[in-house]
Scaffold this active site. Structure first.
Site, PDB file in Angstrom:
ATOM      1  N   CYS A  12      19.264  32.043 106.659  1.00  0.00           N
ATOM      2  CA  CYS A  12      18.599  32.682 105.520  1.00  0.00           C
ATOM      3  C   CYS A  12      19.086  32.173 104.176  1.00  0.00           C
ATOM      4  O   CYS A  12      18.605  32.605 103.143  1.00  0.00           O
ATOM      5  CB  CYS A  12      18.773  34.191 105.583  1.00  0.00           C
ATOM      6  SG  CYS A  12      20.485  34.676 105.497  1.00  0.00           S
ATOM      7  N   CYS A  46      24.477  36.943 110.616  1.00  0.00           N
ATOM      8  CA  CYS A  46      25.359  37.115 109.458  1.00  0.00           C
ATOM      9  C   CYS A  46      26.819  37.123 109.893  1.00  0.00           C
ATOM     10  O   CYS A  46      27.701  36.696 109.155  1.00  0.00           O
ATOM     11  CB  CYS A  46      25.051  38.403 108.709  1.00  0.00           C
ATOM     12  SG  CYS A  46      23.313  38.690 108.443  1.00  0.00           S
TER      13      CYS A  46
HETATM   14  S1  FES Z   1      20.445  38.281 106.513  1.00  0.00           S
HETATM   15 FE1  FES Z   1      20.967  36.859 104.996  1.00  0.00          FE
HETATM   16  S2  FES Z   1      23.134  37.064 104.978  1.00  0.00           S
HETATM   17 FE2  FES Z   1      22.549  38.582 106.342  1.00  0.00          FE
END
Ligand code: FES
Lengths: 130, 394
Positions: free
Chosen positions: A33, A102
């Site tokens: 992300c 993450c």
């Molecule tokens: S979803 Fe982007 S850092 Fe957790």
């Protein structure tokens, strides 16, 4: 959607900040992300004496950074290298499936910091031999 | 946490149903259960209510006649019907469709689906404010273009499109113009005749009506095929027994919008401007998303550098405020909002976006409260971030 534990670490992150004269620094970007995390470590007698983090990311990223610093603090480098993303997620009483990536970020940043420490040690040795 | 007030500024995601709408719906949930297609008096009551609602919606958009309104299950179905229905009915004329790169997914995905069925789709670029590039529209229009679909306004960045100019360009060629007015309906005046719109998508909940209801306006003479086949309701264009209570509520919501839109939009625009100004002035590295003046009255879309949107939303929620974000971390797909990328934002810029959408329930106090708490939230998260420049942390 987050566990109470995650929210607690998000509200009061442990070990947030930088270590100016760190022995190892690891920065990783999250390829999924686009977030970023940096971990700083201070090593004494092969143990993580101090550890700090900085994170650009979601609530889970901030909570996992906080948690991994707690888990790693005081551990030997070998022990710290064995901390997995699952350990972090379990310590946080679980993460939503879409947020598991993450916790990768946290484990990878810690690894990168330790590797950086090893690299720097090797360089030091080389200098001393010369 | 209960000591904080609860402030809802996520009206784009879902709106409360107006109490007057609920009152209008109740009899059709409790007493009048007849099927509008039946011949007996039970059916007649429902049929009458259905047609009254249709007339109210026609009035909201100045449709030439009430029969041009087809009820659906919501904006997604209306958009699907407009895109696929026009495409399949007019493929003898051509197989080219034009749309913009900032449409809702219920436009983009049907278009992508049609691509797999042999249609040709052009996604028009937008400028940094989100305005559709009229020159490229003109350039991309072809003899075989059958449909152009452009939203009235964008829900994420608030930008309102110059629909009349777009309509003139489209109608110089022989294509139909479909307009998705989901974000705009009930907020700004829409006149399908003056605007030159052939098909228009409307949504009930976006006007404080119940969820699960919408409509597609189809100008008489437009060639379209149904996508739901069955008992032939809604002039054969949308089969299935009509959702009478929902439609009655939708009609009431439209009636309220006709009467109150002007005053309410002025009120919201003032609050919106105060909120945007307050945030941009008190927080460094804060920017507006979307057009500074051509924007929806409810829409305050801002972004903050060096931090991520989901963590901002969580922080706001801890203080009792509900908002939304176009950050990749808030998306199921883990992709940043396609709208924010289309207006030229970099991945990390889209990351720090927060969308406050105001509604009837919001007061000036709410806006003041958000302006008051936001600087500390941003400061705290910037302290956490490795990207924040040192001088900001002082
Ligand atoms: S979803 Fe982007 S850092 Fe957790």
């Amino acid at each position: 959607m987050y566990s109470e534990k995650v929210m607690e670490h998000f509200r009061n992150p442990r070990n947030m900040g930088e270590i100016k004269d760190a022995d190892g620094v690891g920065t990783v970007g999250n390829p999924v992300c686009g977030d970023m995390m940096t971990i700083y470590i201070k090593v004494k007698d092969n143990r993580i004496e101090d550890i700090k983090f900085k994170t650009f990311g979601c609530g889970a990223a901030i909570a996992t950074s906080s948690m991994i610093t707690e888990l790693a603090k005081g551990k030997t480098l070998e022990e710290a290298l064995k901390i997995t993303r699952k350990d972090v997620a379990d310590a946080l009483e679980g993460l939503p499936p879409v947020k598991m990536h993450c916790s990768n970020l946290a484990a990878d940043a810690l690894k990168a910091a330790i590797e950086d420490y090893y690299r720097k040690q090797k360089e030091k040795e080389k200098v001393e031999i010369k | 946490m209960s000591t904080y007030k609860k402030i809802y500024m996520d009206n784009v995601a879902g709106k409360p149903v107006d109490p007057r709408v609920i009152d209008a719906m109740m009899p059709f949930i409790k007493e009048f259960y007849g099927n509008p297609s039946s011949v007996h008096s039970f059916g007649y009551e429902s049929k009458k209510a259905l047609e009254e609602a249709r007339a109210k919606i026609a009035k909201l958009i100045n449709a030439e006649k009430a029969e041009s309104i087809i009820f659906t299950s919501g904006a997604t179905e209306s958009n699907n019907m407009a895109i696929k229905g026009v495409a399949y009915r007019n493929m003898d004329k051509g197989k080219h469709i034009i749309t913009s790169s900032i449409e809702h997914m219920s436009i983009i995905n049907p278009c992508k689906y049609l691509k797999t069925k042999g249609f040709d789709v052009t996604f028009l670029p937008v400028d940094k404010y989100g305005l559709v590039d009229l020159d490229s529209l003109e350039r991309e229009l072809r003899e075989d273009t059958i449909l152009v679909s452009i939203q009235y306004a964008n829900s994420e960045i608030g930008t309102i499109q110059p629909i009349r100019e777009i309509s003139q360009i489209v109608h110089r060629k022989n294509a139909y113009l479909h307009v998705d007015a989901t974000a705009a309906n009930g907020q700004i005046p829409i006149d399908v005749q003056k605007d030159g719109i052939d098909l228009l998508t409307l949504s009930s909940n976006d006007m404080y009506g119940p969820k699960g209801v919408g409509a597609l306006y189809i100008r008489s003479g437009v060639r379209i095929e149904p996508i739901i086949h069955g008992g032939g309701q809604e002039r054969g264009l949308r089969s299935g027994t009509e959702n009478v209570p929902g439609i009655v509520g939708f009609g009431k919501a439209a009636e309220i919008a006709v009467n109150e839109m002007r005053a309410e939009s002025e009120r919201l625009s003032r609050l919106r401007d105060k909120l945007i100004k307050g945030l941009l002035e008190s927080i460094p590295y804060a920017f507006l998303n979307g057009h500074p003046t051509n924007r929806l009255p409810d829409n305050a879309a801002v972004r903050f550098s060096f931090i991520e949107g989901e963590s901002i939303l969580l922080s706001l929620d801890m203080m009792g405020v509900a908002a939304s974000s176009g950050s990749a971390c808030t998306a199921k797909t883990l992709e940043p909002s396609h709208v924010l990328l289309a207006i030229g934002l970099k991945h990390e810029e889209a990351h720090g976006s927060v969308l406050f959408t105001l509604g009837r329930q919001n007061t000036e106090d709410d806006v003041d409260y958000v302006i008051q708490i936001m600087p500390d939230i941003v400061k705290r998260l910037r302290m956490f971030s490795p990207l924040t420049p040192k001088e900001l942390l002082g």
